[in-house]
Design a protein around this motif. Sequence first.
Motif, PDB file in Angstrom:
ATOM      1  N   TYR A 420     151.096  32.464 -59.957  1.00  0.00           N
ATOM      2  CA  TYR A 420     152.280  33.267 -60.437  1.00  0.00           C
ATOM      3  C   TYR A 420     153.204  32.366 -61.235  1.00  0.00           C
ATOM      4  N   ARG A 462     154.438  37.615 -63.175  1.00  0.00           N
ATOM      5  CA  ARG A 462     153.057  38.008 -62.998  1.00  0.00           C
ATOM      6  C   ARG A 462     152.456  37.075 -61.670  1.00  0.00           C
ATOM      7  N   TRP A 463     151.732  37.832 -60.938  1.00  0.00           N
ATOM      8  CA  TRP A 463     151.008  37.034 -59.989  1.00  0.00           C
ATOM      9  C   TRP A 463     149.547  37.603 -60.058  1.00  0.00           C
ATOM     10  N   LEU A 464     148.667  36.829 -59.932  1.00  0.00           N
ATOM     11  CA  LEU A 464     147.028  37.266 -59.983  1.00  0.00           C
ATOM     12  C   LEU A 464     146.110  36.262 -58.965  1.00  0.00           C
ATOM     13  N   ASP A 470     146.229  41.764 -59.377  1.00  0.00           N
ATOM     14  CA  ASP A 470     147.334  41.668 -58.664  1.00  0.00           C
ATOM     15  C   ASP A 470     147.567  42.945 -57.642  1.00  0.00           C
ATOM     16  N   GLN A 476     148.591  37.264 -52.854  1.00  0.00           N
ATOM     17  CA  GLN A 476     149.734  37.924 -53.215  1.00  0.00           C
ATOM     18  C   GLN A 476     150.658  37.910 -51.956  1.00  0.00           C
ATOM     19  N   ALA A 501     153.276  45.000 -61.807  1.00  0.00           N
ATOM     20  CA  ALA A 501     151.925  44.968 -61.281  1.00  0.00           C
ATOM     21  C   ALA A 501     151.492  46.427 -61.923  1.00  0.00           C
ATOM     22  N   TYR A 531     151.972  48.615 -67.684  1.00  0.00           N
ATOM     23  CA  TYR A 531     152.532  47.604 -66.852  1.00  0.00           C
ATOM     24  C   TYR A 531     153.959  48.076 -66.288  1.00  0.00           C
TER      25      TYR A 531
END
Length: 649
Positions: A420, A462-464, A470, A476, A501, A531
Motif C-alpha cells: 500500500y 492504494r492498497w492491493l 483491493d 487489507q 478502492a 475509482y
Amino acid sequence: MWQWMSDVTTSRVDKVFVGRNSELVALRGVLAITGPQVVHVYGIAGIGKTALLARLATEARDLGASVIRLDCRHIEPTEQGFLHALEGTIGGGDPGMDALVERLGWLGPKVLIALDTYEVFRLLDTWLRQIFVPLLPDNVRILFFSRQRPLDNWFSAPGWGRLVQCVPVLPLSQTEAKALLSMHGIKEEDAVSLARATHGHPLALTLAATASRENHARSWPQETVLQHAVDELSRMFLADVEDPVSRHVLQGAVVLRRATVTLLQALFPEFAPQDAYERLRRLPFVEGVHDGLIIHEAVRDSLARTLHASDPSRYLDYRRSAWRQLVSEAQSAASDDLWRYTADMLYLIENPVVREAFFPTGTALYTVEVAHPQDTELLTSIVRTHDGRQASELLLQWWRRLPQTFSIVRGQTGQVEGLYCKLRSDQIEPSWLFNDPVTAQWCSHIEQNPMQSGEVALFCRRWLSLNEGDSPSEIQAAVWLDLKRSYMELRPDLRRVYLTATDLGAYSQVAQRLGFEVLAGREVELDGVSYPSAVLDFGPTSVDGWLTGLAAAELGIKRAPALLDVEARQLILAAGPVALTPLEFGVMRYLTEHQGKAVSRSELLQHVWGTHYQGGSNVVDAIVRTLRRKLGHQSARIETLIGVGYRLR
C-alpha cells in the motif's frame, strides 16, 4: 527488623511459585555470553508469564545484571512513546534513540529489557524488529512477554539466526498443579480432581482453589471449568467484600480500563473519591500502577458481564459518567498523558469494528514494513496484475518518485503478499498531487473545505493484495491496522484521511460505522474502471475527538456544540468566554440554530441584517472571518460551501 513493601510482595509471590524449570533454564540462557539476544516468551492469559518474569528478574539481579521492566499496557504504542518510557526508566534526560542506546551500553555488563503484556504493542512490532533491536549494544538482551506467538519475521529475516529464541509458557504438570493447590490450602484428595479439571492452568488453579474452599470442592465438567472458576471467583469476591461501599465501587469500576480518583468521583459522587480509591486499592485482585488501579482482567470481565446482564441501565450510566469525565480531563491533558485518555476512551467503546481497528484480538498473520528497492519487481507485478495500464503507471510513478511512501505486507514465511501507498499532504510536492487525477480530486476537496494551518491529511492512495486486489481480505486488514498507527503518530495534527478502492461498497458497513463519507461526484475513471473516493474527517480535535464522538454515539450521548451562550451573547471556548458584537452574535446564533445545514448568505442578510439586498453579501463574509478568528482552534466548525454560503459543523 522492618522490610521494604516490595520485598514482602516479592517474597509472597516466590512462595507460591512452582515448576517452570524448563522455562527458567531457557531464560537463564540470556545471561550467558553466547546466549540469545532476543527472547519471545508467550502463553495464554493467566498462564504465569508475569510470575515467570518476576522470578527471572530476581535471579538476574542476584547475578549482577540490570533489569528494566516495562508494562506495554501503559505505554503509547509509538516510537516516541516507547523511547519516552525507556528514558523514564533508565534516566539520562535525553529520550533520543541514539542517546538511550548509548546509555544502555553503560548500565553494566548485562542488561535485560523485559516488555510485559507485549500483545498490546503489535503496532510497534515492525519498528522494534527492524530499527530499535538491531541498534542495541551486545550487553543488552530484550525479552518479550506476550499472549501471542511472535511473528515468523523475527526468525526469517536475514542475519537473525540463533540470536532469537522462543520460550512457550505451558500449563503446569499434574504434580506441579497439585503442589500449587496445596500452597493454597487445598487438601490432596481435592487437589487431584481440580488439577485434572483445570489442565494445569495456573490462574484457573488459583480461581478454582478459592471457589473450592467456599463451595466444598464441587465438581465441574472439564470443558467449562476454567470459565466457571473465573465466574465463581468473581461472585465469591463480591460476597466476601463485606463492606458495602467497597463492593459497590468494585462493581462500577469494572467499566473502566483503569480507575483513578477523578473517575471514581464521577461514577460515585455519593462517596469521598479518595476513600473509594483506597478501598478499591486494598482488594486482593486490584493492582496499583503508576497511573491508576487495574482490576485483574479475569475478575473485571466477569463482573462487567454480570452487571451488563443483570442491570443494563446501571451499566450504561457508569459508562456515560466515565465518558463525561474523560472528555473533561483530556481537554487539559499533557501530551505525554494523552495516550492514556485515548486508551481509556477506546475501552468504553464496545463496537467491535472500532475495538478491532485499534486493538485486534486475533493472531497477526501478516506484517507491514517499509518497501525497499529489492521489492520493485514483486511490487510492480502486483500492481500490474490488478490495475490497468493507466492506473498502474500512476501508482508506479509514486513508487519511482517517493519509494519511502510504500509499504509491503509479508506473510508468515516472509513472502510479499500485498502493498500500500500512503502520502502526507504536508510532505508532497503539490504539482505531483495534481498530476495524479485521484489525489487531484482530494486536493480539490481540501480547497473547497479548507483545513486549518498545521492540520494534515493522510492520503491512502492504494492498497492491493496479491490475490484479492483491493477487496476485503486479511492483507487489507493488516494495511488498515498499520494506518491506525499513523493515526496515533500524526495526532493532534491529523484532520482527514482520504482513500480510494474500486469497490467501496464492499466496505460500506464498516466505513460508515467509522465515519467515512463517500465523495460523490469525485470518481475517477482509469482504463474503463471507476475509482471512487471516501474521506474520514476527524474534526478539529483530531483522532481523540473522533473517538470521543464514536463513544458518545454508542452510549447515546448527544453532544451539544456548547459554542454559544445565548443569554451572555458570548462564545464558550476552552480558554474562556469571548465577547461578540451584535452582528457576530446574530450570525453565530443563526448558524447554531441550523447546525449541520447549509445556510446561504441571503438567508443571513435577511434574518440578521433584515435586508434582501444581494449585493451586500460581502458584509456576511467579513463577519464570518471575525468569528473564525475568535473561534481559534475551532474555526473550522464554520465551513464555507462554495456557491452556497456556510454551514456550522
